[in-house]
Motif scaffolding. Sequence first.
Motif, mmCIF file in Angstrom:
data_model
loop_
_atom_site.group_PDB
_atom_site.id
_atom_site.type_symbol
_atom_site.label_atom_id
_atom_site.label_comp_id
_atom_site.label_asym_id
_atom_site.label_seq_id
_atom_site.Cartn_x
_atom_site.Cartn_y
_atom_site.Cartn_z
ATOM 1 N N PRO A 241 0.796 -1.227 0.000
ATOM 2 C CA PRO A 241 0.000 0.000 0.000
ATOM 3 C C PRO A 241 0.831 1.281 0.000
ATOM 4 N N ALA A 242 1.846 1.355 0.848
ATOM 5 C CA ALA A 242 2.650 2.573 0.903
ATOM 6 C C ALA A 242 3.316 2.842 -0.445
ATOM 7 N N HIS A 243 3.873 1.803 -1.049
ATOM 8 C CA HIS A 243 4.539 1.952 -2.342
ATOM 9 C C HIS A 243 3.548 2.413 -3.408
ATOM 10 N N ALA A 244 2.361 1.822 -3.412
ATOM 11 C CA ALA A 244 1.351 2.181 -4.415
ATOM 12 C C ALA A 244 0.898 3.629 -4.242
ATOM 13 N N LEU A 245 0.661 4.039 -3.000
ATOM 14 C CA LEU A 245 0.206 5.407 -2.750
ATOM 15 C C LEU A 245 1.281 6.423 -3.133
ATOM 16 N N VAL A 246 2.525 6.137 -2.783
ATOM 17 C CA VAL A 246 3.606 7.060 -3.110
ATOM 18 C C VAL A 246 3.771 7.167 -4.625
ATOM 19 N N GLU A 247 3.721 6.045 -5.327
ATOM 20 C CA GLU A 247 3.866 6.077 -6.790
ATOM 21 C C GLU A 247 2.741 6.875 -7.450
ATOM 22 N N SER A 249 0.990 9.157 -6.142
ATOM 23 C CA SER A 249 0.960 10.562 -5.715
ATOM 24 C C SER A 249 1.702 11.458 -6.699
ATOM 25 N N ALA A 250 2.461 10.860 -7.621
ATOM 26 C CA ALA A 250 3.249 11.643 -8.574
ATOM 27 C C ALA A 250 2.382 12.537 -9.443
ATOM 28 N N ASP A 251 1.156 12.107 -9.742
ATOM 29 C CA ASP A 251 0.278 12.937 -10.563
ATOM 30 C C ASP A 251 -1.034 13.221 -9.841
ATOM 31 N N ALA A 252 -0.960 13.371 -8.519
ATOM 32 C CA ALA A 252 -2.133 13.735 -7.717
ATOM 33 C C ALA A 252 -1.920 15.104 -7.090
ATOM 34 N N GLY A 253 -3.004 15.775 -6.781
ATOM 35 C CA GLY A 253 -2.915 17.069 -6.108
ATOM 36 C C GLY A 253 -2.982 16.937 -4.609
ATOM 37 N N LEU A 254 -3.502 15.804 -4.133
ATOM 38 C CA LEU A 254 -3.693 15.576 -2.701
ATOM 39 C C LEU A 254 -3.869 14.084 -2.475
ATOM 40 N N VAL A 255 -3.255 13.555 -1.406
ATOM 41 C CA VAL A 255 -3.484 12.176 -0.991
ATOM 42 C C VAL A 255 -4.319 12.210 0.285
ATOM 43 N N VAL A 256 -5.392 11.424 0.326
ATOM 44 C CA VAL A 256 -6.240 11.334 1.516
ATOM 45 C C VAL A 256 -6.165 9.922 2.067
ATOM 46 N N VAL A 257 -5.807 9.805 3.347
ATOM 47 C CA VAL A 257 -5.699 8.498 3.989
ATOM 48 C C VAL A 257 -6.320 8.561 5.375
ATOM 49 N N CYS A 283 3.083 14.882 -3.007
ATOM 50 C CA CYS A 283 2.101 15.956 -2.905
ATOM 51 C C CYS A 283 1.606 15.985 -1.464
ATOM 52 N N PRO A 284 0.829 16.999 -1.092
ATOM 53 C CA PRO A 284 0.322 17.071 0.288
ATOM 54 C C PRO A 284 -0.490 15.827 0.670
ATOM 55 N N VAL A 285 -0.444 15.502 1.966
ATOM 56 C CA VAL A 285 -1.141 14.342 2.501
ATOM 57 C C VAL A 285 -2.142 14.792 3.555
ATOM 58 N N LEU A 286 -3.397 14.380 3.399
ATOM 59 C CA LEU A 286 -4.459 14.710 4.357
ATOM 60 C C LEU A 286 -4.796 13.449 5.150
ATOM 61 N N VAL A 287 -4.561 13.495 6.460
ATOM 62 C CA VAL A 287 -4.810 12.350 7.335
ATOM 63 C C VAL A 287 -6.125 12.578 8.077
ATOM 64 N N VAL A 288 -7.024 11.595 7.964
ATOM 65 C CA VAL A 288 -8.355 11.721 8.568
ATOM 66 C C VAL A 288 -8.536 10.641 9.612
ATOM 67 N N ARG A 289 -8.825 11.041 10.828
ATOM 68 C CA ARG A 289 -9.079 10.075 11.893
ATOM 69 C C ARG A 289 -10.500 9.543 11.788
#
Length: 290
Positions: A241-247, A249-257, A283-289
């Motif tokens: 999962p971490a590898h997939a999300l990081v890869e 993220s190269a063409d994303a404006g925001l990552v939400v996890v 790119c920026p990462v938004l962490v949601v509890r």
Amino acid sequence: MAAQHIGPVVVGVDGSESALDAVRWAAAEAASRNVPLRLVAVFSPLPAAPRHDMGLTAAYLEQVSASLRATLELSTEVAAGAAPGIEIDSELRTGYPAQVLTDESRSAVLTVVGSRGLGGFTGLLVGSVAVSLAAHGDSPVLVVRGDRKPGSGLPVLLGVDGSPAGEAAVGTGFAEASRRSVPLRALHAWSDVVVDPAVAVLIDHQAWETEERALLAERLAGWSATFPDVEVERIVVRDRPAHALVEHSADAGLVVVGSRGRGGLAGLVLGSVGQAVLRHAQCPVLVVRG
């Protein structure tokens, strides 16, 4: 009936370029939500000093306080330039960054920090501040990294682990895509690395992937109905999962996890997966509890 209180967007500042990037993002977020922006600088107290050093300590306290007040003034100017017309207030607080920002998050709609900084925010991602804030803060936490600018028009990348605890992140991902008028890329990563090698050859990977796709569709169905304006791309990959999300993220404006879950994203933020995403996302990462 009393009007519902809507809190501000809170951003931690320390004078670093990373923090100023966070201020620009926070200003744009406040403007898009039509809420105030609150700038917070944190003055961490010195360890106990011998009595004969009190003169030096007093001079140090005054110098650092003056520097942080100047930082708040500069950050206010940057925020006003990034989002003219927004309501801005600022405060210099005494304490430790993780504790102060966690306290601030209790009345915030969003808490924003940079990916690296000076003074109290040094080593933000490799230290305890971001991890503690993401784990204990009451609001979503936005960690600004990479060179993305607000309003880039790039898709929102959503990490979906399939757990009930991840529902808050899924809902936030849809809401962020809708507010930005961009597509949503819902990524679900699965891996068989924990399977005993002796039985791995017996696994029907095609059937396994079919089940994972069904799980993703199930988690998205209700939210797609709630946000019919959001174009959704479903991505199911056999990967860490971490590898997939990081890869991706190269063409994303925001990552939400989400802050925690099960399966591939279990222990996110508090474990190795979340730390990898926070350290390496492009790119920026938004962490949601949840």
